[in-house]
Design a protein around this motif. Structure first.
Motif, short mmCIF file in Angstrom:
data_model
loop_
_atom_site.label_atom_id
_atom_site.label_comp_id
_atom_site.label_asym_id
_atom_site.label_seq_id
_atom_site.Cartn_x
_atom_site.Cartn_y
_atom_site.Cartn_z
N ARG A 111 124.29 48.85 55.78
CA ARG A 111 124.68 47.63 54.65
C ARG A 111 123.52 47.35 54.14
NH1 ARG A 111 129.25 46.44 57.87
NH2 ARG A 111 131.25 46.75 57.08
N GLU A 112 122.55 46.54 54.97
CA GLU A 112 121.35 46.23 54.40
C GLU A 112 120.39 46.97 53.70
OE1 GLU A 112 122.39 46.26 57.92
OE2 GLU A 112 123.11 44.19 57.70
N ASP A 113 120.35 48.24 54.22
CA ASP A 113 119.75 49.47 53.28
C ASP A 113 120.06 49.60 51.91
OD1 ASP A 113 117.98 50.11 55.55
OD2 ASP A 113 119.71 51.61 56.27
N VAL A 114 121.25 49.26 51.51
CA VAL A 114 121.89 49.23 50.31
C VAL A 114 122.46 48.33 49.49
CG1 VAL A 114 122.32 51.96 50.64
CG2 VAL A 114 124.17 50.03 51.34
N ALA A 115 122.07 46.99 50.23
CA ALA A 115 122.28 45.73 49.86
C ALA A 115 122.39 45.47 48.48
CB ALA A 115 122.03 44.53 50.65
N ASP A 116 121.44 45.91 47.60
CA ASP A 116 121.23 45.66 46.12
C ASP A 116 121.60 46.79 45.44
OD1 ASP A 116 119.59 43.46 46.98
OD2 ASP A 116 117.65 44.75 46.88
N CYS A 117 122.40 47.54 45.91
CA CYS A 117 122.85 48.80 44.96
C CYS A 117 124.25 48.50 44.40
CB CYS A 117 123.27 50.02 45.94
SG CYS A 117 121.58 50.85 46.57
N LEU A 118 124.47 48.46 43.12
CA LEU A 118 125.50 47.97 42.41
C LEU A 118 126.19 49.44 41.97
CD1 LEU A 118 124.26 45.19 40.06
CD2 LEU A 118 125.67 45.10 42.23
N ALA A 119 125.58 50.52 42.10
CA ALA A 119 126.09 51.71 41.58
C ALA A 119 125.78 52.93 42.72
CB ALA A 119 125.87 51.88 40.57
N PHE A 120 126.41 54.06 42.73
CA PHE A 120 126.12 55.25 43.26
C PHE A 120 126.41 56.44 42.52
CE2 PHE A 120 130.50 54.93 44.30
CZ PHE A 120 131.03 56.21 44.19
N TYR A 121 125.90 57.48 42.69
CA TYR A 121 126.01 58.62 41.96
C TYR A 121 126.07 59.72 43.05
CZ TYR A 121 124.56 62.56 39.21
OH TYR A 121 124.75 63.81 38.46
N LEU A 141 130.71 55.53 53.21
CA LEU A 141 129.91 55.27 51.95
C LEU A 141 130.72 53.77 51.39
CD1 LEU A 141 128.30 56.11 49.65
CD2 LEU A 141 130.23 57.01 48.68
N GLN A 142 132.07 53.71 51.80
CA GLN A 142 132.77 52.65 51.20
C GLN A 142 132.20 51.42 52.33
OE1 GLN A 142 137.09 53.61 50.20
NE2 GLN A 142 136.36 55.46 50.92
N ALA A 143 132.07 51.79 53.45
CA ALA A 143 131.72 50.64 54.49
C ALA A 143 130.19 49.98 54.01
CB ALA A 143 131.51 51.17 55.67
N ILE A 144 129.46 50.46 53.62
CA ILE A 144 128.36 50.00 53.48
C ILE A 144 127.82 49.51 52.07
CG2 ILE A 144 127.11 51.47 55.08
CD1 ILE A 144 125.87 53.13 53.31
N LEU A 145 128.67 49.95 51.08
CA LEU A 145 128.24 49.43 49.72
C LEU A 145 128.73 48.09 49.47
CD1 LEU A 145 129.28 52.60 47.46
CD2 LEU A 145 127.12 51.93 47.90
N PRO A 146 128.15 47.31 48.49
CA PRO A 146 128.44 45.96 48.25
C PRO A 146 129.86 46.22 47.51
CG PRO A 146 126.27 46.47 47.48
CD PRO A 146 126.71 47.81 47.95
N PRO A 147 130.56 44.83 47.74
CA PRO A 147 131.98 44.70 46.97
C PRO A 147 132.15 45.09 45.49
CG PRO A 147 131.05 42.64 47.61
CD PRO A 147 130.23 43.59 48.33
N THR A 148 130.96 44.87 45.00
CA THR A 148 130.97 45.06 43.41
C THR A 148 130.41 46.34 42.91
OG1 THR A 148 128.97 44.03 43.16
CG2 THR A 148 130.74 42.49 42.86
N CYS A 149 130.40 47.31 43.82
CA CYS A 149 129.79 48.58 43.42
C CYS A 149 130.96 49.53 42.69
CB CYS A 149 129.38 49.35 44.80
SG CYS A 149 128.09 50.46 44.60
N GLN A 150 130.39 50.40 42.11
CA GLN A 150 131.05 51.51 41.30
C GLN A 150 129.99 52.69 41.20
OE1 GLN A 150 131.44 50.73 36.90
NE2 GLN A 150 129.96 49.15 37.10
N GLY A 151 130.69 53.81 40.72
CA GLY A 151 129.88 54.86 40.77
C GLY A 151 130.43 56.38 39.86
N LEU A 152 129.77 57.25 39.91
CA LEU A 152 130.15 58.41 39.35
C LEU A 152 130.07 59.37 40.36
CD1 LEU A 152 128.24 59.16 35.92
CD2 LEU A 152 130.78 58.40 36.22
N LEU A 153 131.33 60.40 40.45
CA LEU A 153 131.64 61.39 41.30
C LEU A 153 131.82 62.45 40.72
CD1 LEU A 153 132.12 62.31 44.28
CD2 LEU A 153 134.28 61.57 44.11
N VAL A 154 131.15 63.82 40.97
CA VAL A 154 131.49 65.05 40.45
C VAL A 154 132.07 65.95 41.49
CG1 VAL A 154 130.56 67.05 39.40
CG2 VAL A 154 129.58 64.78 38.79
#
Length: 218
Positions: A111-121, A141-154
């Motif tokens: 979680r600390e590694d991606v604490a600032d991530c607001l999105a994923f791709y 992925l869901q366990a470590i991402l911040p609660p306000t995160c969103q993303g694109l998935l292909v």
């Protein structure tokens, strides 16, 4: 599908999943996330994707994660960029400007590694993994991402009985199943890609579609 499989693919340059241009879905749909330029973006299993550089060019701080060091080295070498290299926990970190690639096991990411991530791709990460590993990947992925995160998935959708992966077939039902806890899953584009890949034709597939999802925590 363990580490040795991917290391060998890169060592032998068997990287048919790599695209020689920025992904068109990324260009068309990234704006729908409504992110500020300063928002950090996580790109799991990133390889040497040109999408990393495109995201950085939009102003984002980009965190790629890649198991094969050959891919990371190639990414910077092909741009004639000399990155700074340092060790951070389980990862060897290559950094140049706003772009960082963590070389190591995605499942060691915290979680600390991606604490600032607001999105994923994710263009080719989820579909690169067999069923049990997809379940583990999505959960981590869901366990470590911040609660306000969103993303694109292909993803790709095809008859798995006619051709085995990778890439594997992942339809809407599986995406919705994997991202159940507080996620909204919305399909934003679907495209027939059967004729564009000789392997699909040789496998006598009758249909192959790429599907783009926008995922957002509710």
């Amino acid at each position: 599908m363990q580490e040795a499989f991917w290391q060998e693919r890169w060592a032998r340059s068997q990287i048919g999943f790599h695209q020689e241009k920025v992904n068109g879905y990324l260009r068309r749909h990234w704006a729908r996330l409504g992110l500020s330029e300063e928002a950090a973006v996580l790109v799991p299993l990133c390889g040497k994707s040109l999408d990393l550089a495109w995201l950085a060019e939009q102003g984002h701080s980009v965190i790629g994660v890649e198991l094969a060091e050959r891919a990371v080295q190639d990414f910077f070498a092909e741009r004639d960029v000399q990155p700074q290299i340092a060790q951070h926990g389980a990862f060897k970190v290559y950094q140049a400007g706003k772009l960082r690639i963590l070389c190591g096991d995605f499942f060691a990411l915290s979680r600390e590694d991606v604490a600032d991530c607001l999105a994923f791709y994710d263009r080719a990460a989820l579909i690169a993994l067999p069923t049990e590993m997809r379940e583990r990947y999505a959960a981590h992925l869901q366990a470590i991402l911040p609660p306000t995160c969103q993303g694109l998935l292909v993803t790709l959708v095809y008859d798995q009985q006619r051709m085995d992966g990778p890439p594997f077939s992942v339809a809407y039902a599986e995406v919705a199943q994997r991202f159940t806890s507080g996620w909204e899953v919305r399909e934003v584009e679907r495209k027939d890609v059967l004729s564009g890949n000789p392997r699909f034709v040789e496998s006598q597939l009758e249909a192959v579609e790429e599907v783009v999802f926008h995922l957002a925590r509710r």
